[in-house]
Write a protein that holds these residues in place. Sequence first.
Motif, PDB file in Angstrom:
ATOM      1  N   ALA A   1       0.826  -1.210   0.000  1.00 15.89           N
ATOM      2  CA  ALA A   1       0.000   0.000   0.000  1.00 15.89           C
ATOM      3  C   ALA A   1       0.862   1.262   0.000  1.00 15.89           C
ATOM      4  CB  ALA A   1      -0.927  -0.017   1.217  1.00 15.89           C
ATOM      5  N   VAL A   2       1.914   1.247   0.803  1.00 10.64           N
ATOM      6  CA  VAL A   2       2.797   2.421   0.857  1.00 10.64           C
ATOM      7  C   VAL A   2       3.460   2.651  -0.502  1.00 10.64           C
ATOM      8  CG1 VAL A   2       4.926   3.324   1.873  1.00 10.64           C
ATOM      9  CG2 VAL A   2       3.191   2.258   3.333  1.00 10.64           C
ATOM     10  N   ALA A   3       3.913   1.571  -1.127  1.00  6.19           N
ATOM     11  CA  ALA A   3       4.546   1.712  -2.442  1.00  6.19           C
ATOM     12  C   ALA A   3       3.567   2.254  -3.470  1.00  6.19           C
ATOM     13  CB  ALA A   3       5.099   0.357  -2.898  1.00  6.19           C
ATOM     14  N   ALA A   4       2.307   1.766  -3.427  1.00  7.03           N
ATOM     15  CA  ALA A   4       1.293   2.264  -4.363  1.00  7.03           C
ATOM     16  C   ALA A   4       1.022   3.741  -4.129  1.00  7.03           C
ATOM     17  CB  ALA A   4       0.010   1.446  -4.211  1.00  7.03           C
ATOM     18  N   VAL A   5       0.938   4.161  -2.863  1.00  4.75           N
ATOM     19  CA  VAL A   5       0.701   5.574  -2.554  1.00  4.75           C
ATOM     20  C   VAL A   5       1.853   6.431  -3.066  1.00  4.75           C
ATOM     21  CG1 VAL A   5       0.574   7.251  -0.673  1.00  4.75           C
ATOM     22  CG2 VAL A   5      -0.808   5.174  -0.581  1.00  4.75           C
ATOM     23  N   VAL A   6       3.075   5.979  -2.813  1.00  2.30           N
ATOM     24  CA  VAL A   6       4.242   6.767  -3.217  1.00  2.30           C
ATOM     25  C   VAL A   6       4.280   6.934  -4.731  1.00  2.30           C
ATOM     26  CG1 VAL A   6       6.754   6.770  -3.320  1.00  2.30           C
ATOM     27  CG2 VAL A   6       5.592   6.174  -1.186  1.00  2.30           C
ATOM     28  N   LEU A   7       4.074   5.843  -5.466  1.00  2.00           N
ATOM     29  CA  LEU A   7       4.169   5.906  -6.928  1.00  2.00           C
ATOM     30  C   LEU A   7       3.025   6.712  -7.539  1.00  2.00           C
ATOM     31  CD1 LEU A   7       5.270   2.239  -7.694  1.00  2.00           C
ATOM     32  CD2 LEU A   7       6.675   4.299  -7.797  1.00  2.00           C
ATOM     33  N   LEU A   8       1.791   6.416  -7.116  1.00  2.00           N
ATOM     34  CA  LEU A   8       0.644   7.082  -7.732  1.00  2.00           C
ATOM     35  C   LEU A   8       0.519   8.522  -7.259  1.00  2.00           C
ATOM     36  CD1 LEU A   8      -1.993   4.196  -7.626  1.00  2.00           C
ATOM     37  CD2 LEU A   8      -0.491   4.893  -9.492  1.00  2.00           C
ATOM     38  N   ALA A   9       0.707   8.735  -5.968  1.00  2.00           N
ATOM     39  CA  ALA A   9       0.645  10.115  -5.471  1.00  2.00           C
ATOM     40  C   ALA A   9       1.787  10.942  -6.053  1.00  2.00           C
ATOM     41  CB  ALA A   9       0.695  10.135  -3.946  1.00  2.00           C
ATOM     42  N   GLY A  10       2.936  10.318  -6.256  1.00  2.00           N
ATOM     43  CA  GLY A  10       4.049  11.041  -6.886  1.00  2.00           C
ATOM     44  C   GLY A  10       3.696  11.493  -8.282  1.00  2.00           C
ATOM     45  N   ALA A  11       3.056  10.602  -9.053  1.00  2.00           N
ATOM     46  CA  ALA A  11       2.627  10.989 -10.399  1.00  2.00           C
ATOM     47  C   ALA A  11       1.603  12.111 -10.336  1.00  2.00           C
ATOM     48  CB  ALA A  11       2.044   9.782 -11.125  1.00  2.00           C
ATOM     49  N   ALA A  12       0.680  12.034  -9.358  1.00  2.00           N
ATOM     50  CA  ALA A  12      -0.344  13.072  -9.222  1.00  2.00           C
ATOM     51  C   ALA A  12       0.262  14.411  -8.826  1.00  2.00           C
ATOM     52  CB  ALA A  12      -1.381  12.636  -8.184  1.00  2.00           C
ATOM     53  N   VAL A  13       1.243  14.384  -7.934  1.00  2.00           N
ATOM     54  CA  VAL A  13       1.866  15.633  -7.493  1.00  2.00           C
ATOM     55  C   VAL A  13       2.624  16.287  -8.645  1.00  2.00           C
ATOM     56  CG1 VAL A  13       3.687  16.585  -6.023  1.00  2.00           C
ATOM     57  CG2 VAL A  13       1.999  15.011  -5.067  1.00  2.00           C
ATOM     58  N   LEU A  14       3.320  15.465  -9.432  1.00  2.00           N
ATOM     59  CA  LEU A  14       4.049  16.020 -10.573  1.00  2.00           C
ATOM     60  C   LEU A  14       3.098  16.671 -11.566  1.00  2.00           C
ATOM     61  CD1 LEU A  14       6.718  13.231 -11.221  1.00  2.00           C
ATOM     62  CD2 LEU A  14       7.065  15.485 -10.175  1.00  2.00           C
ATOM     63  N   ALA A  15       1.947  16.007 -11.817  1.00  2.00           N
ATOM     64  CA  ALA A  15       0.960  16.601 -12.722  1.00  2.00           C
ATOM     65  C   ALA A  15       0.383  17.876 -12.125  1.00  2.00           C
ATOM     66  CB  ALA A  15      -0.151  15.596 -13.007  1.00  2.00           C
ATOM     67  N   GLY A  16       0.149  17.883 -10.806  1.00  6.23           N
ATOM     68  CA  GLY A  16      -0.391  19.071 -10.156  1.00  6.23           C
ATOM     69  C   GLY A  16       0.581  20.229 -10.169  1.00  6.23           C
ATOM     70  N   ARG A  17       1.856  19.949 -10.004  1.00  7.07           N
ATOM     71  CA  ARG A  17       2.860  21.019 -10.021  1.00  7.07           C
ATOM     72  C   ARG A  17       2.923  21.676 -11.397  1.00  7.07           C
ATOM     73  NH1 ARG A  17       6.511  21.253  -5.899  1.00  7.07           N
ATOM     74  NH2 ARG A  17       8.083  22.121  -7.289  1.00  7.07           N
ATOM     75  N   ARG A  18       2.725  20.880 -12.441  1.00  5.09           N
ATOM     76  CA  ARG A  18       2.713  21.471 -13.777  1.00  5.09           C
ATOM     77  C   ARG A  18       1.526  22.415 -13.942  1.00  5.09           C
ATOM     78  NH1 ARG A  18       2.691  18.075 -19.498  1.00  5.09           N
ATOM     79  NH2 ARG A  18       2.858  19.920 -20.863  1.00  5.09           N
ATOM     80  N   THR A  19       0.399  22.023 -13.383  1.00  4.76           N
ATOM     81  CA  THR A  19      -0.773  22.896 -13.425  1.00  4.76           C
ATOM     82  C   THR A  19      -0.529  24.158 -12.614  1.00  4.76           C
ATOM     83  OG1 THR A  19      -2.227  20.983 -13.679  1.00  4.76           O
ATOM     84  CG2 THR A  19      -3.242  23.042 -12.928  1.00  4.76           C
ATOM     85  N   LEU A  20       0.098  24.000 -11.433  1.00  4.20           N
ATOM     86  CA  LEU A  20       0.334  25.138 -10.552  1.00  4.20           C
ATOM     87  C   LEU A  20       1.240  26.165 -11.215  1.00  4.20           C
ATOM     88  CD1 LEU A  20      -0.115  26.334  -7.711  1.00  4.20           C
ATOM     89  CD2 LEU A  20       1.939  25.090  -6.981  1.00  4.20           C
ATOM     90  N   ARG A  21       2.228  25.713 -11.951  1.00  7.12           N
ATOM     91  CA  ARG A  21       3.152  26.642 -12.597  1.00  7.12           C
ATOM     92  C   ARG A  21       2.452  27.511 -13.646  1.00  7.12           C
ATOM     93  NH1 ARG A  21       6.797  22.169 -12.361  1.00  7.12           N
ATOM     94  NH2 ARG A  21       6.242  21.613 -14.514  1.00  7.12           N
ATOM     95  N   ARG A  22       1.334  27.036 -14.206  1.00 10.41           N
ATOM     96  CA  ARG A  22       0.650  27.791 -15.257  1.00 10.41           C
ATOM     97  C   ARG A  22      -0.379  28.770 -14.703  1.00 10.41           C
ATOM     98  NH1 ARG A  22      -1.437  24.040 -19.988  1.00 10.41           N
ATOM     99  NH2 ARG A  22      -2.127  26.139 -20.607  1.00 10.41           N
ATOM    100  N   ILE A  23      -0.640  28.692 -13.410  1.00 12.17           N
ATOM    101  CA  ILE A  23      -1.617  29.609 -12.814  1.00 12.17           C
ATOM    102  C   ILE A  23      -0.914  30.918 -12.486  1.00 12.17           C
ATOM    103  CG2 ILE A  23      -3.182  29.992 -10.877  1.00 12.17           C
ATOM    104  CD1 ILE A  23      -3.511  26.955 -10.698  1.00 12.17           C
ATOM    105  N   SER A  24      -1.472  31.985 -12.985  1.00 14.06           N
ATOM    106  CA  SER A  24      -0.855  33.307 -12.788  1.00 14.06           C
ATOM    107  C   SER A  24      -1.117  33.796 -11.367  1.00 14.06           C
ATOM    108  CB  SER A  24      -1.435  34.297 -13.805  1.00 14.06           C
ATOM    109  OG  SER A  24      -2.836  34.385 -13.680  1.00 14.06           O
TER     110      SER A  24
END
Length: 1000
Positions: A977-1000
């Motif tokens: 479960a921890v490994a699944a959280v780390v991998l999937l949440a990591g992918a989600a955070v990376l996608a979210g950071r890309r969105t955050l960078r585009r918000i003025s």
Amino acid sequence: MIALVLAMVWARRGQTLTVALLALFGVAAAVAAPAYLRAADRAVAAGQVETAAPNELAVAIRAFQKDQREAKPGAPPSGPDLERSGTALAGLPGFHYVYSMEYAAMGIEPSISYASRFAYRQDVCDHLRMVSGRCLIGESDIVLPEQVGRRLKIETGDPITLTFGLRVIPRGGPAFYVENGTPKRFLVAGLYQVPDPADVYWGSRGFFNPGVDLPAGAGLPLFVTSASIHAMDRGAVDTGLDAYPEPGALAVDKLPPVRTGLSEVQTGVTALGGGVDLYSQLPGVLERIESGRAAGHRIVPVLAVALVLLACLTIFLAVGYGTEGRRPELAVVALRGARWGQRWWLATGENVVAILIGSIVGCLAGQLLVNAFAAWRFPGVGADAGLSSLRWAPVAAGAALLTALMAERRQIATPVAELLRRAPAVPNSARAIAAELVVVVLAVVAVVQLKSALRGVGTAAAALVLVAGALVAARLLVPLVTVLGRRALRRGRLGVALAGLQLSRRPGAVRLFALLTAAVAVIGYAAAAVDVASTGRTAEATLGTGATRVLQLGQTGRQNLLAAVRAADPEGKFAMAAVKLPSDPGAPTTIGVDTTRLDAVAAWPSTGPAAGEIARQLHPAAAPTVNVDGAKVTFDISAQFPSGKAVALTAVLSPREGGNDELAELGVLRNGRNTYEQGVPACAKGCTLKVLRIAGGQGTLDVTGVLTVHSINGVPSDVLNDPAPWRASEGGRIGAASSGGLEIEVTSLNGLPEGMFVHPASAPYPLPVAVSGLTALPAVENLDARSTPVDVRASLPAVPGAGSPAVLTDLDYADRLSTDGAVSSTAMVWLNDRAPKDVVDRLTAHGVTVTADIRASQVQERLDKQGPAIALWFYVMVAALATALSAGALVLAAAVDRERRVEDMSALRGQGLSRSALRQATLYTYPVLVVVAVVAGMGVSALGWWLTGWALPLAGLDPPALPLAQWPRLPTMVLTAVAAVVLLAGAAVLAGRRTLRRIS
């Protein structure tokens, strides 16, 4: 129109690439399953051949030729001649055949109690290493074992004379050999060593297993040429034809001809008539290969189906999300009056192209994935690529296309006004719920079918349960997000509220959560299967073996075994004596062990009573032994039996410092008081009296009478004067004689052909035992094969080395209650991992012979190369692909939402939304969804395992009688479960950071 679709593909190439990758995963899964099964079949066969003992791979034909010198002149040879007719038996493809002949010869050994082993074996020089001289060339050449040359001081170039040896077995005496033929002179061409005595070339003749108590090298063969062995004046000859496989002869695709060849060989042996025997354990190896393959073919499809369904769900989500982002575009197409077919093509063409590309590449990727995995995990075996691996690829591709069309159907049928809405309505139609109910019903039907067999619909049971559980969890949990979002909004936690409402307002949130939950459920199910199987194999290797290491011994007395082990390990830290008691076929196995060392040495079940507690219950305090000292045993006995009735007395004595039991046969008792003496040299250092046997001669079984044992040398008089520490069997009673001594009244010997027995009460009676898998056990067959009443003291999950049902008892007490004084052929020494390297030498120095060395690690290695273990590596691949699918779905969902979320958040930022709240709303949305999905997914995997995991043949189609694990270990599931959280949440955070960078 095609150009327009291609332009759309290029314009949204990132999204197209994602859909293509998802289709690739789905088709690759459909291709990987059959491709992996082909690789697994090869690995199973190779693993069984690699871990099999040499004699398990060989086929041996034996024929005993009678003494040809006794035949009439001109008469055909008496008995089968394998040298001439053996070619008719050479029907095994890919096998080498080796012809051999041997008989006893005399002339160089100084004793007539044993003879030299005079042998010819085809191509023997290729398997010997000459330490001096050369190998065989001429008819008068002979090569000797180095040990024989050194012991008898025979060197290369020396002449020796040998004569055929005839074994004589006199009545009542030991066997010996006599010369029986014309002597023949030989030249010692060389002295040899054997580089690899375990080489399959040597077959099962036991060339290098010297007999017990023979001088160095005396049991090893003296090799000669075929001409030499025929030139000898000889009598009866033992001939043989051995077949052993060439490398690759037992590859999985060559097994059918081998089976056919075995059948033909059996037919040929039968046709030769009596005197020819076929010995082979190869059918057992072939059966293990087939059993492993069958188990693998049941295990692999279970999660292969789940992975294909997961891929379809992912494609459904991806296409749905992509189409959701194109709502304005689809609305414009509809407003411009495009025809229905054009609308369908413009809506679906982009995804159809992506899926077709992904499917084509997936066919290759699936096979390449298996090839790479097989090269890493099964080196030297290969994946056996073939077109048959592609048989499910069209089905998977069709399922992907159908899934894409279903995902786009709703948007195409949606009115233009609805398409133009910026915040589309969240679907909660009865149709969607009905579809999910259908999946639940199918899961129930599949689970019911699974009760019959893991075939057909039952194969899809686990996949349907995991998907159905994920859909139900999504329906139940996603609405809670709205509640939590509103509560956070009321409390002023804007970032958390915006993250929650963002999910609850998205039409694809339920599907995304269901997909993530299903993916984690598949990952959890795979982890559970791998962990349960691994734990089971470890238990089978350790608990099934009995200890970390088990030494099997040649025939030895039980007290000699106990004394040898206690002398080799006086502190009881690493060695324990054990014997398998005789039992009828089908009866529970009974193991007798030195329970004083049980806690230190034996592998023990993780559940049930502790080993120390069982040892105390099986070895309670008992009366002391009766010691008889002196090389000559003297009995002072008074007897009174009817005239003409012969009654004999025999005492069974066990040397206290090691050695097999001795029988002091005092002969027929004479009426009146007499002294009886018997020389027992083994008792010079002291013996214990095990039993007195009173037996009648022929026609005297109805005898009655009384005998009184007044004294035995070395036994205190008070021991004989007190009847309490003595016990009589059926046919007699015990009392105290008025004149002093132990009075034994013989009441009747009818129905007692072996007589009656009088034991010192130095062992508890009935015999204490612990049982496994038994509800009632009145008696067991003791070491003397006589029924002995037992007292069941405890119940165990399994008996080490025997499993369940089985019985565990104390070896010392069981031996004290036995009456035979014979040796045991099932003696063992159990060792733990602290045993020193010289333990075999220590045991040999104390009078026991080690015949086999079985290690739990070797058993573990064999189990790791069987079908279930190999098949479960596919589950590791499934878990990796499921993680990639769910991560891809997260990235796609974030990418589709990115433009709209950037606009929304930029607007809120302009209205005063704090930077902290903005980060929470942007970065927490999908990671929080991942955490909840992982928790729900692990719960669904536990449900799926409970409903279907029991059906997986993780221990093979014929599991051992051991308490194997049924549930995975908690740390394993937590780490998953921890490994699944780390991998999937990591992918989600990376996608979210890309969105955050585009918000003025």
